[in-house]
Design a protein around this motif. Sequence first.
Motif, PDB file in Angstrom:
ATOM      1  N   SER A 140       0.833  -1.199   0.000  1.00 44.22           N
ATOM      2  CA  SER A 140       0.000   0.000   0.000  1.00 44.22           C
ATOM      3  C   SER A 140       0.871   1.253   0.000  1.00 44.22           C
ATOM      4  CB  SER A 140      -0.915   0.021   1.229  1.00 44.22           C
ATOM      5  OG  SER A 140      -1.800  -1.063   1.196  1.00 44.22           O
ATOM      6  N   ALA A 141       1.946   1.209   0.770  1.00 42.92           N
ATOM      7  CA  ALA A 141       2.868   2.345   0.808  1.00 42.92           C
ATOM      8  C   ALA A 141       3.471   2.587  -0.578  1.00 42.92           C
ATOM      9  CB  ALA A 141       3.972   2.089   1.835  1.00 42.92           C
ATOM     10  N   GLU A 142       3.832   1.528  -1.251  1.00 46.74           N
ATOM     11  CA  GLU A 142       4.393   1.655  -2.609  1.00 46.74           C
ATOM     12  C   GLU A 142       3.361   2.251  -3.565  1.00 46.74           C
ATOM     13  OE1 GLU A 142       6.938   1.043  -6.035  1.00 46.74           O
ATOM     14  OE2 GLU A 142       7.135   1.620  -3.961  1.00 46.74           O
ATOM     15  N   ASP A 143       2.105   1.847  -3.427  1.00 43.97           N
ATOM     16  CA  ASP A 143       1.043   2.431  -4.259  1.00 43.97           C
ATOM     17  C   ASP A 143       0.926   3.929  -4.013  1.00 43.97           C
ATOM     18  OD1 ASP A 143       0.451  -0.046  -5.384  1.00 43.97           O
ATOM     19  OD2 ASP A 143      -1.276  -0.417  -4.060  1.00 43.97           O
ATOM     20  N   MET A 144       1.035   4.345  -2.748  1.00 46.36           N
ATOM     21  CA  MET A 144       0.965   5.777  -2.423  1.00 46.36           C
ATOM     22  C   MET A 144       2.127   6.518  -3.069  1.00 46.36           C
ATOM     23  SD  MET A 144      -0.151   5.842   1.572  1.00 46.36           S
ATOM     24  CE  MET A 144      -0.779   4.291   2.204  1.00 46.36           C
ATOM     25  N   TRP A 145       3.326   5.951  -2.978  1.00 44.01           N
ATOM     26  CA  TRP A 145       4.489   6.605  -3.585  1.00 44.01           C
ATOM     27  C   TRP A 145       4.363   6.668  -5.101  1.00 44.01           C
ATOM     28  CZ3 TRP A 145       8.673   3.785  -0.214  1.00 44.01           C
ATOM     29  CH2 TRP A 145       8.857   4.495   0.979  1.00 44.01           C
ATOM     30  N   MET A 146       3.854   5.614  -5.706  1.00 45.35           N
ATOM     31  CA  MET A 146       3.723   5.614  -7.166  1.00 45.35           C
ATOM     32  C   MET A 146       2.676   6.630  -7.638  1.00 45.35           C
ATOM     33  SD  MET A 146       5.950   3.724  -8.661  1.00 45.35           S
ATOM     34  CE  MET A 146       5.309   3.306 -10.275  1.00 45.35           C
ATOM     35  N   ALA A 147       1.761   7.014  -6.773  1.00 42.69           N
ATOM     36  CA  ALA A 147       0.736   8.003  -7.128  1.00 42.69           C
ATOM     37  C   ALA A 147       1.261   9.433  -6.988  1.00 42.69           C
ATOM     38  CB  ALA A 147      -0.501   7.810  -6.258  1.00 42.69           C
ATOM     39  N   SER A 148       2.465   9.602  -6.485  1.00 44.62           N
ATOM     40  CA  SER A 148       3.073  10.920  -6.281  1.00 44.62           C
ATOM     41  C   SER A 148       4.249  11.081  -7.239  1.00 44.62           C
ATOM     42  CB  SER A 148       3.553  11.031  -4.829  1.00 44.62           C
ATOM     43  OG  SER A 148       4.486  12.075  -4.685  1.00 44.62           O
ATOM     44  N   GLY A 149       4.215  12.131  -8.043  1.00 45.09           N
ATOM     45  CA  GLY A 149       5.250  12.351  -9.056  1.00 45.09           C
ATOM     46  C   GLY A 149       6.681  12.285  -8.545  1.00 45.09           C
ATOM     47  N   PRO A 150       7.048  13.051  -7.515  1.00 41.22           N
ATOM     48  CA  PRO A 150       8.433  13.023  -7.042  1.00 41.22           C
ATOM     49  C   PRO A 150       8.849  11.649  -6.470  1.00 41.22           C
ATOM     50  CG  PRO A 150       7.320  14.993  -6.253  1.00 41.22           C
ATOM     51  CD  PRO A 150       6.274  14.122  -6.867  1.00 41.22           C
ATOM     52  N   HIS A 151       7.926  10.992  -5.769  1.00 38.51           N
ATOM     53  CA  HIS A 151       8.256   9.679  -5.213  1.00 38.51           C
ATOM     54  C   HIS A 151       8.395   8.655  -6.334  1.00 38.51           C
ATOM     55  CE1 HIS A 151       6.317  11.702  -1.720  1.00 38.51           C
ATOM     56  NE2 HIS A 151       7.385  11.201  -1.121  1.00 38.51           N
ATOM     57  N   ARG A 152       7.493   8.730  -7.304  1.00 40.25           N
ATOM     58  CA  ARG A 152       7.541   7.847  -8.471  1.00 40.25           C
ATOM     59  C   ARG A 152       8.863   8.038  -9.228  1.00 40.25           C
ATOM     60  NH1 ARG A 152       3.513   5.403 -11.631  1.00 40.25           N
ATOM     61  NH2 ARG A 152       4.166   5.049 -13.775  1.00 40.25           N
ATOM     62  N   ALA A 153       9.314   9.293  -9.324  1.00 40.87           N
ATOM     63  CA  ALA A 153      10.575   9.579 -10.023  1.00 40.87           C
ATOM     64  C   ALA A 153      11.750   8.879  -9.343  1.00 40.87           C
ATOM     65  CB  ALA A 153      10.815  11.089 -10.085  1.00 40.87           C
ATOM     66  N   ASN A 154      11.743   8.816  -8.023  1.00 37.64           N
ATOM     67  CA  ASN A 154      12.812   8.091  -7.325  1.00 37.64           C
ATOM     68  C   ASN A 154      12.719   6.589  -7.598  1.00 37.64           C
ATOM     69  OD1 ASN A 154      14.172  10.230  -6.153  1.00 37.64           O
ATOM     70  ND2 ASN A 154      13.027  10.135  -4.240  1.00 37.64           N
ATOM     71  N   ILE A 155      11.512   6.050  -7.525  1.00 37.85           N
ATOM     72  CA  ILE A 155      11.328   4.607  -7.729  1.00 37.85           C
ATOM     73  C   ILE A 155      11.747   4.196  -9.131  1.00 37.85           C
ATOM     74  CG2 ILE A 155       9.571   2.783  -7.906  1.00 37.85           C
ATOM     75  CD1 ILE A 155       8.085   4.350  -5.603  1.00 37.85           C
ATOM     76  N   LEU A 156      11.386   5.000 -10.123  1.00 40.28           N
ATOM     77  CA  LEU A 156      11.680   4.650 -11.513  1.00 40.28           C
ATOM     78  C   LEU A 156      12.921   5.366 -12.036  1.00 40.28           C
ATOM     79  CD1 LEU A 156       8.042   4.725 -12.959  1.00 40.28           C
ATOM     80  CD2 LEU A 156       9.322   2.783 -12.025  1.00 40.28           C
ATOM     81  N   GLY A 157      13.680   5.989 -11.130  1.00 44.38           N
ATOM     82  CA  GLY A 157      14.861   6.749 -11.531  1.00 44.38           C
ATOM     83  C   GLY A 157      16.055   5.871 -11.862  1.00 44.38           C
ATOM     84  N   GLY A 158      17.182   6.515 -12.052  1.00 42.66           N
ATOM     85  CA  GLY A 158      18.399   5.835 -12.467  1.00 42.66           C
ATOM     86  C   GLY A 158      19.209   5.228 -11.329  1.00 42.66           C
ATOM     87  N   PHE A 159      18.568   4.936 -10.233  1.00 44.76           N
ATOM     88  CA  PHE A 159      19.262   4.345  -9.095  1.00 44.76           C
ATOM     89  C   PHE A 159      19.464   2.842  -9.309  1.00 44.76           C
ATOM     90  CE2 PHE A 159      16.846   7.970  -7.300  1.00 44.76           C
ATOM     91  CZ  PHE A 159      17.929   8.738  -6.900  1.00 44.76           C
TER      92      PHE A 159
END
Length: 183
Positions: A140-159
């Motif tokens: 559920s926490a991951e779903d919340m982050w994916m719904a937020s642009g800046p958090h989604r950018a970290n998850i799908l970023g170049g890390f």
Amino acid sequence: MAQKTSPHLTNRPFRSSIAPDPSTPSARRPRRWRIVAPLVAVLALGLAAAACAPAGSPGSGATGDMVQAVNQDRAASGLGGLVWDDQLYRLAQGHAEEIAASNNLWHSDLGAWLTMPWMAGWRSLGENLLVAPPGTNAWSAEDMWMASGPHRANILGGFNRIGVGVKVDGAGRVWMVAEFGTR
């Protein structure tokens, strides 16, 4: 001599001129091993894999679930998975405990971290924070982050690395920190 196909092995003919008497122990033993041997092999492989897991793996529970959820979202976007990192875990866990104790969310000074000698080798860092109601799980926490642009950018970023820290406070609220990094 006619070829027969065993019902347990597909496309593998065998030859027999005399059918064994199924009531004899020697006739039953091979059949039993055809069932037991694969089960023993699977069990042995599972134990070997568990023994070979790196000491710094996220394990089970919220941290392991979060890494799995992040990597699932990255795979859905055509990206490779993030590798668990103990150093990022220690930073994330420490920060989760700090923000829970203060009852307030604030981001770490990632720029300052990159200048510290103990962070040598890191090229970039990112951080996601969350405080959620009691019972909130990592998915559920991951779903919340994916719904937020800046958090989604970290998850799908170049890390290429991740560490996750979780603290449940006295009221049952879940404080979660994900530290992302690139070496």
